[in-house]
Scaffold this motif. Structure first.
Motif, PDB file in Angstrom:
ATOM      1  N   UNK B  40       0.829  -1.198   0.000  1.00  0.00           N
ATOM      2  CA  UNK B  40       0.000   0.000   0.000  1.00  0.00           C
ATOM      3  C   UNK B  40       0.867   1.253   0.000  1.00  0.00           C
ATOM      4  N   UNK B  41       2.074   1.124   0.526  1.00  0.00           N
ATOM      5  CA  UNK B  41       2.966   2.267   0.537  1.00  0.00           C
ATOM      6  C   UNK B  41       3.846   2.293  -0.705  1.00  0.00           C
ATOM      7  N   UNK B  42       3.576   1.363  -1.625  1.00  0.00           N
ATOM      8  CA  UNK B  42       4.303   1.270  -2.910  1.00  0.00           C
ATOM      9  C   UNK B  42       5.808   1.269  -2.691  1.00  0.00           C
ATOM     10  N   UNK B  43       6.238   0.414  -1.763  1.00  0.00           N
ATOM     11  CA  UNK B  43       7.658   0.372  -1.432  1.00  0.00           C
ATOM     12  C   UNK B  43       8.431  -0.477  -2.425  1.00  0.00           C
ATOM     13  N   UNK B  44       9.711  -0.176  -2.601  1.00  0.00           N
ATOM     14  CA  UNK B  44      10.546  -1.029  -3.453  1.00  0.00           C
ATOM     15  C   UNK B  44      10.768  -2.394  -2.789  1.00  0.00           C
ATOM     16  N   UNK B  45      11.232  -3.338  -3.599  1.00  0.00           N
ATOM     17  CA  UNK B  45      11.394  -4.711  -3.142  1.00  0.00           C
ATOM     18  C   UNK B  45      12.356  -4.827  -1.945  1.00  0.00           C
ATOM     19  N   UNK B  46      13.484  -4.060  -1.991  1.00  0.00           N
ATOM     20  CA  UNK B  46      14.484  -4.215  -0.926  1.00  0.00           C
ATOM     21  C   UNK B  46      13.915  -3.873   0.446  1.00  0.00           C
ATOM     22  N   UNK B  47      12.975  -2.919   0.441  1.00  0.00           N
ATOM     23  CA  UNK B  47      12.368  -2.531   1.723  1.00  0.00           C
ATOM     24  C   UNK B  47      11.532  -3.680   2.273  1.00  0.00           C
ATOM     25  N   UNK B  48      10.775  -4.308   1.359  1.00  0.00           N
ATOM     26  CA  UNK B  48       9.944  -5.444   1.783  1.00  0.00           C
ATOM     27  C   UNK B  48      10.827  -6.558   2.347  1.00  0.00           C
ATOM     28  N   UNK B  49      11.943  -6.822   1.658  1.00  0.00           N
ATOM     29  CA  UNK B  49      12.845  -7.885   2.125  1.00  0.00           C
ATOM     30  C   UNK B  49      13.395  -7.554   3.508  1.00  0.00           C
ATOM     31  N   UNK B  50      13.697  -6.275   3.696  1.00  0.00           N
ATOM     32  CA  UNK B  50      14.224  -5.816   4.981  1.00  0.00           C
ATOM     33  C   UNK B  50      13.223  -6.086   6.087  1.00  0.00           C
ATOM     34  N   UNK B  51      11.947  -5.765   5.782  1.00  0.00           N
ATOM     35  CA  UNK B  51      10.881  -6.000   6.762  1.00  0.00           C
ATOM     36  C   UNK B  51      10.737  -7.489   7.067  1.00  0.00           C
ATOM     37  N   UNK B  52      10.778  -8.293   6.002  1.00  0.00           N
ATOM     38  CA  UNK B  52      10.582  -9.734   6.200  1.00  0.00           C
ATOM     39  C   UNK B  52      11.721 -10.337   7.017  1.00  0.00           C
ATOM     40  N   UNK B  53      12.924  -9.799   6.800  1.00  0.00           N
ATOM     41  CA  UNK B  53      14.070 -10.271   7.574  1.00  0.00           C
ATOM     42  C   UNK B  53      13.813 -10.014   9.071  1.00  0.00           C
ATOM     43  N   UNK B  54      13.314  -8.815   9.348  1.00  0.00           N
ATOM     44  CA  UNK B  54      13.007  -8.471  10.739  1.00  0.00           C
ATOM     45  C   UNK B  54      11.932  -9.397  11.281  1.00  0.00           C
ATOM     46  N   UNK B  55      10.940  -9.686  10.458  1.00  0.00           N
ATOM     47  CA  UNK B  55       9.836 -10.542  10.895  1.00  0.00           C
ATOM     48  C   UNK B  55      10.333 -11.953  11.204  1.00  0.00           C
ATOM     49  N   UNK B  56      11.244 -12.470  10.352  1.00  0.00           N
ATOM     50  CA  UNK B  56      11.820 -13.796  10.589  1.00  0.00           C
ATOM     51  C   UNK B  56      12.511 -13.831  11.944  1.00  0.00           C
TER      52      UNK B  56
END
Lengths: 413, 478
Positions: B40-56
């Protein structure tokens, strides 16, 4: 620490022919200890002194089932002749001698019954270990209105015959109304790599007065934990002085409960270390009633790569109005690898109180050294003069003149 | 009905709710929600990966439990991790297009975005629930090269800066709440001050939690490049609700050579009612890195709100000659609880730090100062001074001091002192004798007690903070 160890210990209980109730109690205690193990740095109170790690590094194959066969002797020349005193002598954790030549024996009760009751402060696994494995227990009761004429010196001798063992002992003292006692614990340890676990309990009744000193002055490889609990009643008073300098590791833990009005507790101490020694003083002062007073002063001097730790806590219950609590810790770091850690803590639930603490740490003041050197002293002399003066503050708090003199002699002040 | 509402608002004047249509992510914490936020925030892929890393990473972590105020278990699956006013989803060209209701809310809060422009020259970034709704004064700042925008905008427009500095002070694998924030942070402010620029005005962010059952997870990143200076202020409020709401923000400051950052907080989240029901859990991670030589970071905080405040704005003094400062007032009343303080980590040579903390406790509240001063072996000539004073009002409250002091350098010097006392009867008597009523007298004395810290606040906010101190203690005597 395995099942085998547990079985061996249980066998030992049976051999000692203890009452079955007592065996049950000890079994429970050893179970708790075996599940928890030695305290490590993950436990907040042991954050700065990881005992588990220290024991593993210094003692391989720790022996829990110390079998004392044979008769160990201490060196008579190590008995103090600086002042007249009563003696209790422990050799390798075993009671060797009770000698009260200066006192009226009808006013003192001594009880050796091994079937002691559980100590209520199970604050860490070492207390559990002590409860389980103490076979050297004594309880001394000082009857109403009796004042000890001379100090009581408790000698803790360790001989070369034992090594890599755990030594536990415990002594309880009860001071009845209007009585007084001066206890001096002196450590003379010539054994190698032992873990010594001491538990002392004091109960001080109304108007009674305790002086409690401990001196660990000679270099040795012992690892020590000395827990003291002091319960104070109405208008009673306790004074504690700690001289902590000899052992490889020493943790003095003092718990003072000011249970009733007008009681007071004073603690002062010196940590003076060299090489890779590591000493800690931990205090807990619990103000549980109104108009109580406490005062703490700890001075540390750290050379080489030694480490000093002071953790002090003043707790004030919401009932304890008009509390006066003070705590000061000062340290000198004289070499670049020395370390000092402090955690002076206040926990206060009453509003009409006067509580404060202070803590400083740093090196000697260059200006003072310059001042002394400009008056003809060498660098070494000026340094010694300043360090001695720094430590002397704490020594001056000792109210027993004999002990004060003796400690000054030890430190060559 | 209206009277009742007004009655309720008497204690906490920011306790109103604004009825605005919201877009929310589905409740709960899982990969899909994180993807939803990122999408929804139209973020680039690297940001999403960064978030997922934190979530893991989060899956392996446990909430810390060493703090003094204990709280009931938070059900992380029962929180909306994203909630935004509907109108904010489309990009606004100017403030005039803003939902009038939103503007009204900000007016009630005392931050008229429109007028502010003209009046006192403070640039404001306002964050409503989860997204940044308006940033004022953009042009003037752009002129100087200062970047002051929302975090989501920064991710799109200045990815190189964000990539370089985001997580460099609070890494992805930090403690539970910081990592939770890294996974689900929704917005926040981004500030970049270019070399040798003195930011021409105070920058300010206003946070507001509006929707119920939402958590607010904003992330602020401030970078002061060589020789620059910036002063930044944040304020926060939330409506009155019976449930506890979670606020877990991350703030990262980076000061390069000769730069200075001054960060001030006036925290006035809803503290819960008189019986301790409701209120915000304020679990914030704030950390500043004095990366360059001669850099300076100064934290000033006035903490009056929140049911539980649990934060330690820290300074990592890495650059030689760097300076860290911490000035704090924490006021707790009724059933509020605060466990706050700072960490000063001396790594570089000749580093200096100063800690002044004033804790005031009234009613049934508990106030703890917990701080760390850690001098590393190489931090020659490090210097620290700490002073913690506590004031108790009434005998049902508690005040605690838990300093940790670690000194591993013999050429450094640490001083710490702490006192605890109550308001002096003589002072109170003196004030009353001259015609002040008890509450005014207490307010006066407490303000005097806090003066050292209040002086550190920027002018405009010092006045506000002073009033807040008085209001927070209302009803604590008698």
């Amino acid at each position: 620490m395995t099942l085998e160890l547990k079985n061996n210990i249980e066998k030992m209980f049976k051999e000692k022919k203890l009452p079955s109730e007592n065996i049950e109690f000890r079994k429970k205690q050893i179970d708790i200890f075996l599940t928890k193990g030695f305290p490590n740095k993950k436990i907040e109170e042991w954050k700065y002194s990881d005992l588990d790690h220290i024991i593993k590094q210094n003692i391989s194959n720790l022996n829990f089932e110390l079998k004392l066969t044979g008769d160990f002797n201490y060196n008579n020349s190590e008995i103090l002749n600086d002042f007249e005193h009563n003696k209790i002598i422990y050799v390798n954790g075993k009671i060797k001698n009770f000698d009260f030549p200066f006192e009226e024996r009808e006013n003192i009760e001594i009880n050796y019954n091994q079937d002691f009751k559980t100590s209520k402060n199970s604050i860490n696994s070492l207390i559990n270990l002590n409860n389980a494995l103490t076979f050297n227990y004594s309880k001394i009761r000082i009857l109403k209105n009796y004042n000890f004429k001379k100090p009581l010196v408790i000698y803790h001798f360790g001989t070369k015959d034992i090594n890599s063992s755990v030594i536990n002992f415990r002594s309880d003292f009860v001071l009845e109304e209007n009585s007084s006692l001066c206890v001096i614990n002196i450590f003379k340890n010539h054994s190698k790599n032992n873990f010594i676990n001491i538990n002392q309990q004091y109960k001080i009744s109304k108007n009674a007065n305790l002086k409690n000193y401990r001196i660990d002055s000679e270099l040795n490889s012992g690892i020590n934990y000395f827990f003291t609990n002091i319960d104070l009643e109405n208008n009673s008073n306790s004074e504690t002085f700690i001289y902590s300098a000899g052992s490889k590791f020493f943790r003095n833990e003092i718990n003072c409960n000011l249970n009733d009005k007008y009681s007071s507790a004073f603690i002062s101490g010196i940590i003076n270390l060299n090489e890779s020694q590591h000493h800690e003083i931990k205090t807990n002062i619990n103000h549980l009633s109104e108009n109580t007073k406490s005062y703490q002063l700890i001075k540390s001097v750290l050379n080489d790569s030694s480490k000093g730790v002071f953790q002090g806590k003043i707790f004030v219950d919401h009932k304890a109005q008009k509390t006066d609590g003070y705590q000061l810790s000062k340290s000198l770091l004289l070499d670049k690898d020395a370390e000092f850690d402090a955690k002076p803590e206040l926990e206060i639930y009453a509003d009409d109180v006067k509580c404060s603490h202070g803590s400083t740490s740093g090196n000697l003041d260059e200006n003072s050294i310059f001042y002394l050197m400009s008056r003809g002293l060498s660098y070494k002399q000026s340094k010694k003069l300043l360090v001695d003066g720094f430590l002397n503050d704490a020594i001056e708090k000792i109210t027993n003149q004999d002990v004060k003199k003796y400690i000054k002699k030890l430190m060559k002040i | 009905m209206i009277d009742k509402e007004l009655e309720k608002l008497k204690d906490y004047k920011y306790g109103f709710t604004t009825e605005i249509e919201n877009i929310k992510a589905p409740k709960g914490l899982n990969k899909e929600v994180i993807k939803f936020i990122s999408n929804i925030k139209k973020e680039p892929e690297w940001m999403l990966q960064w978030r997922l890393k934190a979530f893991e990473r989060l899956k392996h972590l446990k909430e810390p439990d060493w703090q003094k105020p204990k709280f009931s278990k938070i059900n992380y699956q029962d929180i909306y991790y994203y909630s935004a006013p509907k109108s904010a989803s489309e990009k606004l060209k100017s403030l005039d297009e803003l939902d009038p209701k939103l503007l009204e809310t900000y007016n009630k809060l005392g931050i008229p975005l429109q007028e502010q422009k003209r009046l006192n020259g403070i640039a404001v970034d306002a964050i409503f629930d989860s997204v940044s709704v308006a940033t004022t004064f953009k042009d003037k700042l752009t002129e100087k090269g200062v970047i002051f925008c929302s975090m989501s905008e920064a991710i799109k427009k200045h990815p190189e800066l964000v990539k370089k500095y985001l997580g460099s002070v609070i890494p992805v694998n930090d403690h539970y709440f910081a990592t939770l924030n890294s996974a689900v942070f929704t917005d926040g402010s981004f500030v970049y001050i270019p070399e040798n620029i003195r930011c021409p005005m105070e920058l300010s962010t206003y946070f507001r939690i509006n929707a119920s059952e939402t958590g607010q997870f904003e992330r602020t990143l401030i970078i002061a490049d060589k020789g620059s200076y910036v002063s930044y202020l944040e304020g926060c409020t939330a409506p009155m609700r019976d449930e506890n709401q979670l606020h877990a923000a991350n703030v990262e400051l980076i000061a390069l050579d000769n730069a200075e950052i001054k960060y001030s907080t006036v925290q006035n989240w809803y503290p819960g009612d008189k019986n301790g029901k409701g209120g915000i859990y304020n679990f914030v991670t704030k950390r500043g890195l004095c990366k360059g030589k001669n850099s300076k970071i100064s934290w000033t905080q006035v903490e009056t709100g929140s049911a539980i405040t649990w934060k330690y704005p820290s300074c990592i003094l890495q650059g030689d000659n760097s300076i860290g400062e911490f000035y704090s007032i924490a006021i707790t009343n009724n059933y509020q609880k605060a466990d706050t303080g700072t960490k000063m980590i001396h790594i570089g040579k000749n580093t200096k730090s100063k800690i002044i903390s004033k804790g005031i406790s009234a009613g049934y509240a508990d106030n703890t100062y917990r701080g760390l001063v850690n001098i590393f072996p190489k931090a020659k000539n490090a210097r620290n001074f700490t002073q913690c004073d506590s004031l108790l009002i009434g005998n049902k409250c508690g005040a605690h001091t838990v300093p940790y002091i670690k000194n591993r350098n013999s050429e450094s010097k640490i001083e710490h002192e702490a006192t605890t006392s109550k308001i002096n009867e003589d002072q109170l008597y003196y004030c009353q004798q001259r015609g002040l009523n008890t509450e005014d007298a207490i307010s006066l004395i407490v303000n005097g007690f806090c003066k050292e810290v209040l002086q550190q606040l920027p002018m405009e906010f010092a006045v506000e903070a002073q009033k807040l101190v008085g209001i927070s203690l209302e009803g604590s005597v008698g």
